[in-house]
Structures are given as structure tokens and as C-alpha cells.
Enzyme design. Structure first.
Site, PDB file in Angstrom:
ATOM      1  N   ASP A 119       0.840  -1.480   0.346  1.00  0.00           N
ATOM      2  CA  ASP A 119      -0.131   0.041   0.074  1.00  0.00           C
ATOM      3  C   ASP A 119       0.708   0.806  -0.130  1.00  0.00           C
ATOM      4  OD1 ASP A 119       1.223   0.122   2.801  1.00  0.00           O
ATOM      5  OD2 ASP A 119      -1.283  -0.305   3.250  1.00  0.00           O
ATOM      6  N   SER A 153      -0.454 -10.282  -1.593  1.00  0.00           N
ATOM      7  CA  SER A 153      -0.952 -10.076  -1.050  1.00  0.00           C
ATOM      8  C   SER A 153      -1.911 -10.842   0.403  1.00  0.00           C
ATOM      9  CB  SER A 153      -3.174 -10.274  -1.929  1.00  0.00           C
ATOM     10  OG  SER A 153      -2.658  -8.535  -2.938  1.00  0.00           O
ATOM     11  N   SER A 335      -5.992 -13.015   3.662  1.00  0.00           N
ATOM     12  CA  SER A 335      -5.385 -12.139   2.966  1.00  0.00           C
ATOM     13  C   SER A 335      -4.636 -10.179   3.133  1.00  0.00           C
ATOM     14  CB  SER A 335      -6.146 -11.592   1.322  1.00  0.00           C
ATOM     15  OG  SER A 335      -6.771 -11.365   1.967  1.00  0.00           O
ATOM     16  N   TYR A 336      -4.034  -9.690   2.553  1.00  0.00           N
ATOM     17  CA  TYR A 336      -4.029  -8.291   3.794  1.00  0.00           C
ATOM     18  C   TYR A 336      -4.945  -7.705   3.436  1.00  0.00           C
ATOM     19  CZ  TYR A 336      -1.162  -4.125   3.768  1.00  0.00           C
ATOM     20  OH  TYR A 336      -0.682  -2.656   3.798  1.00  0.00           O
ATOM     21  N   PRO A 337      -4.791  -7.661   4.916  1.00  0.00           N
ATOM     22  CA  PRO A 337      -7.016  -6.618   5.507  1.00  0.00           C
ATOM     23  C   PRO A 337      -6.568  -5.206   5.521  1.00  0.00           C
ATOM     24  CG  PRO A 337      -5.332  -7.051   7.438  1.00  0.00           C
ATOM     25  CD  PRO A 337      -4.525  -7.278   6.043  1.00  0.00           C
TER      26      PRO A 337
END
Length: 862
Positions: A119, A153, A335-337
Site C-alpha cells: 500500500d 496480498s 489476505s492483506y486486510p
């Protein structure tokens, strides 16, 4: 063989990724900071054999701050913070020595692969890592590429290996957008916060908040809560009337009908309708309609929806929910939150994720049925271009995760299964009746296919009484017709879930920062969380928002911050210039700040109504050194002393108790000393209110008590009571607490280490002599004859607390707050305790004496 350095965002992530890439064939060691491990293995990289070193940081390596004097609230005009005050990048956590650690591991490496979170914040950390390691890495040969970025991810074998095979480059524009946000929030937030904190805390004594903070995102967040509060306060209930009819399709059953007019607000008109309908004896069926309806399965799960559900249904605050989600991610369960996306890419392995859940007893049957009958493609949602929706990546049990971890994982899993399930289908029957000239309706629903509601039963169609079989023209006897008098009700306070929705709608914060802003307004005592996780503004929060509206509504409305967020997104996309956005936004807020300062009287008028002036607050405690009148102790946060005669306010140490210290006075300024204590198990020390706020010596800083004062002869100073170097931290000195007898103790003047010794001693004094071995001050101890633990019925002994064998069993570490594993006692050369000018007090443990009590205590921290 090339050496490849790989860096992840957290130690646990580094270990998981290294284990996958090395297939478990790796060696591990602790890094020099004691927190980040280094995992090494050999393999191939870009077609060549390579030695891999996988390690991590702990979030941001650097943080933005003002330089030197600009961090002083007293010396700098807050207006200067908008442009004149230079900023610099400092280590986010100096105790971790992260830059040095990265340089040690990066020295001599040929390439670097960045495994930071995917991100904008992760991109920013990429460049913080590069700034640290590039100067010490081997120089590239010609145009050889040395910097790589892994995009992933989830922590699964497939995703990690795929990321390693498709390495890209870090995104400079996304990193710059984070730099811009950090600088804007720092300059704007600090300027407003410093001004209004000093102004209002200098006038009012019961604000009960240590910081009157302002934040470009935090303040609009508070604004939403106060706006709802204002609607509740201004609400005036209105009376209305509803016509209710019941018919009897069979002798022992009744059916309640809803009035098509819903309600009327005029009593006479309502009575007229009642009289008209009462004239009828039967209700006539005007129409019967049956429609097949669909309740759609949910969109795939993104961060904002997860936080909403966590608060509304699971009773978890957004900040807490996010911390749990991050832990589940780093452990490989989800997975990526952090994602704004609600649309799965076409190549996402939905069946693979579903198969992982085939053995869980809670949903095994549903999953197996979906796998055998075929899954439904999830609904087309929004693709924000970041990460796939939040998805369970491996099976888990309640015993594994426990408590809140399991509850959040269970919801995420059920939501995912629901997205690939069928829609819920039901048959809706609507019967329309006429009673005289008035129309009434009743509706019934019959589920024909439960679909996703089997896995999400809280979304199921509620069971209703079955409607009678009837056709147009049928007549039913009327059982009852009556008029119900009701009142409109006010809205309730905003729930966290509703606030999250408003923040997302108006572009306040990001999916990652929304929980932080909500947590901040709670921490600042602007709102309190009531049952049902409803946010009720406090008096302070209400007055602040009303004050902003009175002076400049844009400070609290979401419009201006939303516009800034759009500009920051344009920087991330490479469509806006970083410097121009920064300069333009700061110029706008600088003008607003000057207008706010000039108009502060408008907010102050509101403060005067709600809060008490300093002079009318608190209770007399200690005498002022200037006028010798009693100063008042104000216990409300932040606790402080106020002299109403001199109109001076003196800040005090927080989170403890304050009382007068034997009516003793400071030899420098004649102020009466006060004693601060954190409790019987903690530490305590005296302080002079004036010296605490106006350091008397060059080597002292604001906020230091007598236990850090370097006055050469004062009986309460560090020079007279300091014993030796702290067993845990690098800079602290263990100082005798002369008020602690008969349970004597010495406490570090920097960290929370407390050492209890010589219990029941009559007197304990610090000697001017020092230990020959470790240079710590000697201690003179007097015991009562009946309670003396000294050998040979002795009552007096002088010796070194660290080295003297007589004192060994009389010294015990009772309490210590672990600051960090890297801070260990007994290591490295340290200065001795000295009373001379220019010498820093301190003592050194003697590592050559294995039986040394304090050396053993120091080893406890290793």
C-alpha cells in the site's frame, strides 16, 4: 555468488516469507537490535546462484519531526510551523537502531528485494529502507538493476512464489504522497494543537484533557459526532396517529393490516378516518400479487466493511479490529486486510480458498455442497487497483485463534463463503384490502431458496405468519379497528459503524487511518463510547466543534480535507506535483490559522459557559516562590499548579499522585517542593514546580524532577542521591528514594526500574565515597539492633550495592518495565558516578563477578 538482501515489514512476516522461499532450509540469527531476526539460505536469483538474507523492519523506519528548538512549545510561535520551521527525518524508534541494523546487514549486498506491505505506506517504507542501505551496498556494474519490489496480498506459498517470480520496482509517487500527508498533518496539526492547548489550558482548570488537539482528519471526524448530537438536542417530538386494522380470515386467527396512508399528524383527521372505517363490517380483498424476489449475496469484503461489521456486530472498536486483522494476516490466516477493492480478479483461485474450509465443522457441509454443485462467481464490485478483497487463506480453529481473533476470522470466512454462494430467493405475497374508502395491505414472505443466508443466518428472511389463501373480491370479517397515538423519536448517537460510513463517503482518512482517527477522538476525551458502541460527544468535544463553526466552518467540515485527499491521490498517480500541492495546502491553512488566532475570542465565549477558570479550580497545595501564597493543585488532566496571584501555571508529571513534600523549599527559587508518586509498587521523586518548568542548569531539560537535577549541594538532587548506572537502560541512574523507608528502594530516573533493598533499615544514606571496582556510590546503612540482617549482630555497614558481598542478599529487583531486549545491564563501558562538574552520574556493573546480585539481575533482561 551474489548476495541478496530482502526486507519485510515485520519480523513475523520475514520469517514466514523466508520459510516459504527456502522451503524451510534456512538458518536464523538475531540481528544487532535484538528484535529483528535474519534468515539466510542459498538459492538462485535472476538465473544466478545467490546467498539470501531475509530480515525486516518494524513498520516505519523514519518519522518526520521539526528540528531542535521548533519542538519547544514555549520558544516558538505556532505560526512559524507552517513554513519557517525546518523538518527532518528521524528514526521512528531510536532504541531499535534500525538504520544501523539495516546498514550492517546491507553492507556488501549486491541486490535488495523489498517485501513491504503493498500500500502507499509500504511504498514509503521502501524508500526509507533504500535510503539506509544503498550507501553501503555494492555499487552496480554499469546499468545492472539492483532494486526490486515484491507485490503480494497473502502469505501463501502460491502468492509468495508468484511475487518472487514477478518482481517490479517501488513506486516513488505513492511514497511521495505519504510524505506530503505526513508533512501536512505535522505542520497543520501541531500549529493548531499548540496554540489552542496553551490558550485554553492557561485559562480553564477542568477541561480534563491533556491535549486540546486538532487534526485535519481528526476534527471532521469529531464534527460528524457533534452534528448528530446537535440534531438530538434540537429534536422536537411530534405526535402522530396510525390506523390499525385486524381481520379474521378464520375463527381463531387474526391478521394485522398496515394502513396505506401510514400516518397522519392531525388528530381530527385521524378520528375522521377511524369513524369512516368503523362503519364497514367487512374487509374486501382488492388484489393479490405474488412476486419472486432476490436478496443479493454480499459484495466481497473490503477494509471499511470489515471495520463496520466488527463494531456493529462483534462489539470491537475499529483500532482493535484492525490490530487483530493484521495479526491474522501476518500469521497467514487471511489476505492483506487493507484494501478498498470489493471485486475479485478473474484469475483469483476462489475454489482453492474454498477447499481450505472443507473440514471446518461450522461450515463444512455448505462448502462441500458448493464445491460439488459449482460455485457462483462473486458479484462485480469496485476494483480500486490495490489488493484483492479480504479472504481466508488457510483453515483455522477456535482453539488456534481464540477470543476476538476467532470471531473476526469466522466472520471473514463466512462472508467469503457467502460471496460464492447463491442469492437468497423468496416469494413475496401482497394482499391489498379496502375497508370502506381506506386501503390496507399485508405482506408475507416465503423463502424458496435460502442461498447465502445459510452461512450468514443473520441476513435470513424472518419467519412470518403465513397469509390466508384468498382471491380478489373475497370478504373477511373485521376483528378490530383502532387509532394508535405515537410520537416521532430523535435519532440516536452515531455508532462507530455509521461514523466509518460517513468518513468513507466524505473521503476523510484512508482505510488504514480511519480507525486511528476514531481512536484519537476517544483518547482525547472528545467522545465517550457508550453501549452499542455509540459515540457520545463530551462537553469539550461539543464546545470545540461549535467554536470551529463559529470561527471557520471549513476547519470542521469534511469538504476541505476531502479536497486535500484528492490532491494526495493525484500525487500518488503522478498527476500532481508534490511541492506544489504541499505549498498550496499549507498556504490555505496558514491563512486559516491566523484568522483562527485573531478570532479565538469567539470560541472562548463558548468555553467560559462550560468550564471553570483556573483560579476557581483545584485545592491549595504548595506555596509559590514568588509571592509566597498557596498555589492551587488542579487534578483534572493535565494536572498542574496555578498561582492566581501571579497568574502563573506550572505543569506537573502526569499519571500519578501529587502531595506536599515536608514543606521543604528549593534552594534556588524558594518554591515548596511536591512529591510525585506512581503508587506503592512504583517510583516516586520530589520536584520543584518552577525548576520542572524552567530548568536551572544547562544539562537539564524541561520536565525533570529533583532525581535528575545536577545541583551540587541540594540534599534532594541527583548529585547527592544518585547511586549507580541503571541495570536496564543506557542513560538512567539509580537514585535513592529518601521517602521510601522503611521499605527502602532506589529507582531509575529515566525508565521504570525499581530496586528494593535494606528493608526495615533505620537510615540509608548515599556516601560521598565511590566503589573501587565499579565507581558507583557507596551506601551507609543503619539497622535497628532487633531487625538487623547484618552478620555478627552489627547494625551499621557501608559498601557498594553492586559489589559488596554483605549487601548481596539485601537487594532485590521488584519491578521493571521492559523497554526493549537490546537495553541490557552489564554491557559496555559506562561512566562512573561523579559529583564534579561536567561528569555524568552513573555506575557500571561488574561483569567479572558472576555472583554479583545486580549482574544477575541484568542477565535477567537478556
Amino acid at each position: 555468488m551474489r548476495t541478496v538482501l530482502m526486507v519485510a515489514e515485520k519480523p513475523s512476516l520475514a520469517q514466514s516469507i523466508a520459510k516459504i522461499l527456502s522451503r524451510g532450509n534456512m538458518s536464523s540469527r538475531k540481528g544487532l537490535n535484538g528484535v529483528c531476526s535474519v534468515h539466510e539460505y542459498t538459492g538462485s536469483f535472476m538465473g544466478q546462484s545467490a546467498h539470501f538474507k531475509m530480515t525486516s523492519v518494524c513498520g516505519h523506519v523514519m518519522t518526520l519531526d521539526f528540528i531542535g528548538k521548533y519542538n519547544s512549545w514555549d520558544k516558538v510561535d505556532p505560526a512559524e510551523l507552517f513554513s519557517k520551521a525546518p523538518t527532518e527525518k528521524k528514526e521512528a524508534n531510536p532504541k531499535l537502531t534500525m538504520v544501523k541494523f539495516l546498514q550492517v546487514e546491507g553492507r556488501g549486498c549486491d541486490c535488495i528485494v523489498l517485501w513491504l506491505d503493498c500500500d502507499k505506506e509500504g511504498e514509503n517504507i521502501c524508500f526509507e529502507v533504500l535510503d539506509a542501505v544503498l550507501p553501503v551496498m555494492n555499487k552496480p556494474r554499469g546499468t545492472e538493476r539492483t532494486i526490486y519490489r515484491a507485490k503480494f496480498s497473502s502469505i501463501t506459498d502460491t502468492d509468495i512464489c508468484n511475487a518472487m517470480n514477478h518482481l517490479g520496482e517501488p513506486n516513488r509517487n505513492e511514497a511521495l504522497s505519504v510524505d506530503a500527508r505526513q508533512e501536512l498533518d505535522l505542520r497543520i496539526g501541531c500549529a493548531f494543537t499548540r496554540f489552542q492547548t496553551k490558550y485554553f489550558q492557561g485559562k480553564y482548570g477542568n477541561l480534563d484533557s491533556s491535549l486540546i488537539s486538532f487534526g485535519p482528519c481528526q476534527t471532521p471526524t469529531l464534527g460528524f459526532c457533534v452534528e448528530r448530537h446537535d440534531k438530538i438536542q434540537s429534536f422536537k417530538p411530534e405526535t402522530y396517529w396510525v390506523l390499525q386494522a385486524k381481520v379474521n380470515p378464520e375463527k381463531e386467527s387474526s391478521l394485522t393490516l398496515d394502513w396505506d396512508r401510514v400516518r397522519v399528524f392531525d388528530r381530527e383527521v385521524a378520528q375522521m378516518f377511524l369513524n369512516i372505517t368503523k362503519m364497514a363490517k367487512e374487509a374486501k380483498v382488492e388484489s393479490v400479487s405474488k412476486k419472486e424476489k432476490v436478496k443479493q449475496r454480499p459484495l466481497a469484503l473490503n477494509t471499511v466493511e470489515m471495520l463496520r461489521v466488527a463494531s456493529a456486530a462483534l462489539g470491537m472498536g475499529p483500532q482493535h479490529a484492525m490490530q487483530i486483522a493484521e495479526r491474522l494476516y501476518t500469521q497467514g490466516y487471511i489476505s492483506y486486510p487493507r484494501t478498498e477493492t470489493t471485486h475479485y480478479p478473474e484469475n483469483f483461485d476462489l475454489k482453492g480458498c474454498l477447499r481450505q474450509q472443507a473440514n471446518n465443522p461450522y461450515w463444512a457441509e455448505t462448502v462441500k455442497a458448493l464445491l460439488s454443485e459449482g460455485i457462483n462467481r462473486p458479484r462485480k464490485g469496485h476494483d480500486a487497483g490495490d489488493h484483492p478483497p479480504i479472504t481466508p487463506m488457510r483453515a483455522a480453529t477456535e482453539a488456534e485463534l481464540g477470543g476476538d481473533g476467532w470471531r473476526l476470522y469466522e466472520y471473514i470466512t463466512r462472508h467469503f463463503i457467502a460471496t460464492v454462494s447463491a442469492d437468497c430467493k423468496y416469494l413475496q405475497t401482497t394482499i391489498s384490502f379496502s375497508i370502506g374508502p381506506e386501503r390496507f395491505t399485508c405482506v408475507g414472505k416465503l423463502v424458496t431458496s435460502p442461498g447465502f443466508t445459510e452461512i450468514m443466518p443473520w441476513h435470513s428472511i424472518p419467519l412470518e405468519e403465513s397469509l390466508p389463501h384468498c382471491e380478489k373480491g373475497d370478504l373477511f370479517p373485521i376483528g378490530e379497528i383502532k387509532l394508535l397515538e405515537k410520537q416521532t423519536s430523535p435519532p440516536d448517537y452515531l455508532t462507530e459503524a455509521e461514523l466509518i460510513t460517513l468518513m468513507e463517503k466524505h473521503g476523510i482518512g484512508t482505510d488504514a487511518s480511519i480507525p486511528v482517527h476514531i481512536n484519537n477522538i476517544c483518547q482525547r476525551n472528545y467522545v465517550i463510547v457508550e453501549s452499542g458502541r455509540r459515540l457520545k460527544p463530551t462537553n469539550l468535544g461539543i464546545v470545540l466543534v461549535h467554536g470551529y463553526y463559529k470561527i471557520d466552518a471549513e476547519l470542521v467540515l469534511p469538504t476541505i480535507r476531502s479536497a486535500v485527499e484528492k490532491q494526495l491521490n493525484l500525487i500518488a498517480l503522478g498527476k500532481a506535483n508534490y511541492h506544489q500541492v504541499l505549498e498550496h495546502t499549507l498556504d490555505i491553512f496558514k491563512r486559516k490559522f491566523h484568522y483562527f488566532v485573531d478570532s479565538i475570542a469567539g470560541m472562548d465565549e463558548l468555553m467560559e459557559v462550560s468550564f471553570s477558570p483556573l483560579a476557581a479550580t483545584g485545592k491549595p497545595l504548595s506555596r509559590c516562590g514568588k509571592c509566597h501564597r498557596f498555589m492551587k493543585y488542579i487534578q483534572a488532566k493535565p494536572s498542574r499548579l496555578h498561582c492566581s496571584h501571579c497568574d502563573d501555571t506550572y505543569s506537573l508529571p502526569q499519571n500519578g499522585t501529587i502531595k506536599l513534600y515536608k514543606e521543604l523549599r528549593c534552594p534556588l527559587d524558594d518554591f515548596e517542593l511536591v512529591l510525585w508518586s506512581s503508587g506503592s509498587r512504583g517510583k516516586s521523586y520530589p520536584l520543584c514546580p518552577y525548576c520542572y518548568n524552567h530548568p536551572p542548569f544547562r544539562d537539564m531539560k524541561k520536565g525533570m524532577g529533583c532525581n535528575e537535577c545536577t545541583h551540587p549541594t541540594c540534599q534532594h538532587s541527583l548529585s547527592m542521591l544518585g547511586i549507580g548506572q541503571c541495570v536496564e537502560c543506557e542513560n538512567g541512574v539509580l537514585v535513592l528514594d529518601s521517602t521510601s523507608g522503611p521499605k527502602w528502594k532506589m529507582a531509575c530516573n529515566k525508565c521504570n526500574v525499581v530496586v528494593h533493598f535494606f528493608e526495615n533499615a533505620h537510615k540509608v544514606r548515599v556516601s560521598p565515597e565511590t566503589c573501587d571496582s565499579c565507581e558507583a556510590a557507596l551506601v551507609d546503612v543503619d539497622f535497628n539492633k532487633a531487625k538487623s540482617p547484618l552478620p555478627g549482630d552489627e547494625t551499621q555497614h557501608s559498601g557498594c550495592v553492586f559489589c559488596d558481598p554483605v549487601f548481596q542478599d539485601l537487594v532485590e529487583l521488584k519491578h521493571a518495565a521492559m523497554r526493549h531486549p537490546m537495553h541490557r545491564g552489564g554491557q559496555g563501558k559506562r561512566q562512573g558516578r561523579g559529583r564534579g562538574k561536567g561528569r555524568r552520574p552513573g555506575g557500571r556493573l561488574n561483569p567479572k563477578k558472576p555472583k554479583d546480585k545486580m549482574a544477575a539481575l541484568a542477565a535477567y533482561f537478556v
